[in-house]
Design a protein around this motif. Structure first.
Motif, PDB file in Angstrom:
ATOM      1  N   MET A   1       9.938 -25.837  59.119  1.00 48.77           N
ATOM      2  CA  MET A   1      11.077 -26.713  59.247  1.00 48.77           C
ATOM      3  C   MET A   1      10.709 -27.780  60.280  1.00 48.77           C
ATOM      4  O   MET A   1      10.166 -27.478  61.320  1.00 48.77           O
ATOM      5  CB  MET A   1      12.276 -25.896  59.726  1.00 48.77           C
ATOM      6  CG  MET A   1      13.496 -26.743  59.875  1.00 48.77           C
ATOM      7  SD  MET A   1      14.912 -25.893  60.569  1.00 48.77           S
ATOM      8  CE  MET A   1      15.075 -24.533  59.490  1.00 48.77           C
ATOM      9  N   LYS A   5      15.128 -31.811  61.942  1.00 48.06           N
ATOM     10  CA  LYS A   5      16.136 -31.013  61.247  1.00 48.06           C
ATOM     11  C   LYS A   5      16.614 -29.864  62.142  1.00 48.06           C
ATOM     12  O   LYS A   5      17.792 -29.555  62.174  1.00 48.06           O
ATOM     13  CB  LYS A   5      15.591 -30.466  59.943  1.00 48.06           C
ATOM     14  CG  LYS A   5      16.653 -29.769  59.128  1.00 48.06           C
ATOM     15  CD  LYS A   5      16.159 -29.359  57.773  1.00 48.06           C
ATOM     16  CE  LYS A   5      17.280 -28.692  57.004  1.00 48.06           C
ATOM     17  NZ  LYS A   5      16.860 -28.222  55.720  1.00 48.06           N
ATOM     18  N   TYR A 129      18.703 -20.152  55.375  1.00 47.82           N
ATOM     19  CA  TYR A 129      18.840 -21.539  54.935  1.00 47.82           C
ATOM     20  C   TYR A 129      18.359 -21.732  53.498  1.00 47.82           C
ATOM     21  O   TYR A 129      18.749 -22.689  52.837  1.00 47.82           O
ATOM     22  CB  TYR A 129      18.099 -22.490  55.876  1.00 47.82           C
ATOM     23  CG  TYR A 129      16.662 -22.102  56.151  1.00 47.82           C
ATOM     24  CD1 TYR A 129      15.630 -22.547  55.346  1.00 47.82           C
ATOM     25  CD2 TYR A 129      16.358 -21.286  57.234  1.00 47.82           C
ATOM     26  CE1 TYR A 129      14.319 -22.190  55.596  1.00 47.82           C
ATOM     27  CE2 TYR A 129      15.053 -20.920  57.494  1.00 47.82           C
ATOM     28  CZ  TYR A 129      14.042 -21.370  56.674  1.00 47.82           C
ATOM     29  OH  TYR A 129      12.736 -21.007  56.923  1.00 47.82           O
TER      30      TYR A 129
END
Length: 171
Positions: A1, A5, A129
């Motif tokens: 990630m 973000k 997620y």
């Protein structure tokens, strides 16, 4: 990630830091002193030397959960070292009749384990997620009593005596 973000996720959950807004003393204690504990534990230096930051973060959470719950059996493929360091008497297995603690990363694994969960079961859904629709179905479904959405993972406790509750936590 990517880093940007991660910062945006953290900022969007800023109102859910350190148990703010949780009315249950038990749930507040769990969030404050297990989930968001920042003090170094006795095994942190030896664990996850080659893991990435996210795997180490979730692994340390699994370590603290195992240390808190002290399960006799656990199911996990990715965080075995963390769980056994958190609870030395814990026996890791691939299948059990009843689930005391499990860390799953796929919908298939979760669907296999949900019927085996009892009063003292604790499930961690890794990479939450990636499984937002599945998590929404679990939140709206009949099973877990208390759920914690940590964005990177979800924690489900199956205590039937408790009122069903879902928390969003800044982890």
């Amino acid at each position: 990630m990517n880093r940007l973000k991660g910062i945006l996720v953290w900022l969007s959950r800023i109102g859910h830091c350190r148990g703010f807004g949780i009315q249950s003393p038990t749930d507040y204690w769990l969030v404050r002193y297990v989930v968001n504990e920042h003090w170094p534990y006795y095994q942190y230096d030896q664990l996850g030397q080659t893991d990435g930051w996210l795997a180490r973060k979730v692994g340390r959470l699994c370590f603290r959960l195992a240390n808190w719950r002290q399960p006799s059996t656990a199911i996990s493929a990715d965080y075995r070292d963390y769980i056994t360091a958190g609870c030395r008497r814990c026996r890791l297995t691939d299948d059990a009749e009843t689930v005391e603690m499990a860390v799953v990363s796929t919908e298939q694994q979760l669907q296999q384990l949900l019927p085996k969960c009892g009063e003292r079961s604790l499930l961690v859904l890794d990479k939450l997620y990636e499984h937002r629709a599945l998590w929404k179905n679990i939140v709206n479904g009949p099973q877990p009593a208390v759920m914690f959405d940590l964005y990177y993972c979800g924690i489900m406790l199956f205590d039937k005596k408790r009122t069903k509750k879902h928390y969003t936590i800044n982890f």
